[in-house]
Design an enzyme around this catalytic site. Structure first.
Site, PDB file in Angstrom:
ATOM      1  N   TYR A 188       0.884  -1.181  -0.153  1.00  0.00           N
ATOM      2  CA  TYR A 188       0.113  -0.090   0.022  1.00  0.00           C
ATOM      3  C   TYR A 188       0.813   1.135  -0.268  1.00  0.00           C
ATOM      4  CZ  TYR A 188      -3.658  -3.503   0.710  1.00  0.00           C
ATOM      5  OH  TYR A 188      -4.747  -4.721   0.531  1.00  0.00           O
ATOM      6  N   GLY A 324      -3.084 -14.310  12.937  1.00  0.00           N
ATOM      7  CA  GLY A 324      -4.040 -13.740  12.266  1.00  0.00           C
ATOM      8  C   GLY A 324      -5.236 -14.721  11.825  1.00  0.00           C
TER       9      GLY A 324
END
Length: 374
Positions: A188, A324
């Site tokens: 990103y 996660g």
């Protein structure tokens, strides 16, 4: 060690387990966090630290359908119900601040304009999650499409985005978060500036390593000045190739970034290890170099098991460990890990978008409250 308390500057964590940021695409109209999201995070509040899903700092920063923002009063209020629920359950939560850069689509941008990036480079084959016109998050009807061709940011626009990050950090504190994590990983915007293959600028934001780290430095400094460096973390992914972002010399680049963040004095660096099949393994020497360069808290995430987590803590590579996907299906994950209980399997078809199914309906291992001791 995994179940020991940990002091993250002024924040006392009940254990060394972290739920890392995971996009679930369930925000309401206006990209507002919902009561359902509050339930989801509160269910997982037995983690020492929760880090929210990526939360865009502006409309320009959005890259996927139904992801929450933190730039309007309504969004701040939506997140306040989440943080209140987490704190009531005894947890601590940071907001992950997110600008996707080029990994977006014209349909998500104001007036259908192009996404922005350090350089006008398309990541061929990189797709974003979009909603059919008029579809809400609980429909689960998202579609994947190639991201749109980006345009290069002007210097003035870069300065505006730095301001957006600082304001988003202030908004996060107003919403009740205990701190913020800057999303500097996974291809990103921040990583697009850092990595040599996504940054072809010839001005002060490109070329040399010092220049490619300038955006990271300016954003982190602005956020630290806005809310205090002791409440700021940065996520990095030095060896991942997600979203087409790659650096020619990752160890040199990211250890230099770690030294820079040490100088700013932030609370932690969160290292996302590559977690797909046949992914590059992060060498021990690389982890030891991180520890030498950065004296604050180090978090590692990426296919960790209880045994791998204990090894990382024992060897001093990490202070906290993120789990996660196991947290998606196991809201009581710390309890299950502590008692070596089997884990629920996540329902992948409900990862992005949808309702409570595959989100807040996973069974607990026991009827005890999540805040019980281990």
């Amino acid at each position: 060690m995994l179940f020991e308390k940990y002091q993250l500057n002024q924040i006392s964590l009940s254990n060394r387990i972290v739920m890392p940021p995971m996009t679930r695409s369930r925000s309401a109209a206006g990209n507002v966090a919902t009561e359902l999201m509050a339930t989801y995070y509160a269910q997982r509040a037995s983690a020492g630290l929760l880090i929210s899903e990526g939360t865009q700092i502006s409309q320009q920063g959005q890259g996927y359908a139904w992801t929450p923002g933190i730039y309007t009063p309504e969004q701040i209020a939506g997140w306040k119900q989440v943080t209140d629920a987490v704190h009531s359950a005894g947890g601590k939560i940071f907001a992950q601040l997110w600008h996707v850069g080029r990994v977006s689509h014209t349909s998500l941008q104001a007036d259908g304009t192009q996404p922005v990036a350090p350089s006008a480079i398309l990541a061929e084959g990189v797709k974003v999650f979009l909603a059919p016109e008029g579809a809400a998050a609980d429909s689960g009807l998202g579609i994947m499409e190639q991201h749109s061709m980006p345009r290069a940011l002007t210097i003035a626009e870069i300065k505006d985005i730095v301001h957006d990050y600082a304001q988003a950090a202030r908004n996060a504190i107003a919403a009740g978060f205990d701190g913020v994590e800057l999303h500097g990983a996974n291809g990103y915007l921040i990583e697009q500036f850092i990595d040599s293959q996504t940054n072809q600028r010839t001005d002060e934001y490109g070329g040399s390593l010092e220049n490619r780290l300038r955006f990271l430095k300016e954003v982190t400094t602005a956020v630290a000045e806005a809310i205090g460096a002791d409440r700021v973390g940065v996520r990095q992914a030095p060896l991942t190739t997600l979203m087409g972002a790659m650096d020619d010399h990752p160890e040199e680049t990211y250890i230099a970034a770690a030294r820079l963040l040490q100088e700013i004095g932030i609370a932690y660096i969160h290292v996302a290890e590559a977690d797909w099949d046949n992914a590059p393994v992060m060498p021990v020497a690389f982890k030891e170099a991180y520890r030498t360069a950065f004296k604050g808290t180090l978090i590692y995430s990426g296919k960790y098991t209880k045994a791998r987590a204990e090894e990382a803590l024992r060897n001093g590579w990490a202070d906290l460990i993120g789990f996660g996907r196991p947290f998606i299906a196991n809201p009581d994950l710390p309890y299950r890990l502590a008692h070596d209980l089997p884990l629920n399997e996540p329902k992948r078809e409900h990862f992005f978008g949808g309702s409570a199914e595959g989100y807040t309906d996973y069974p607990l291992a026991t009827t005890q409250t999540l805040s019980s001791t281990y």
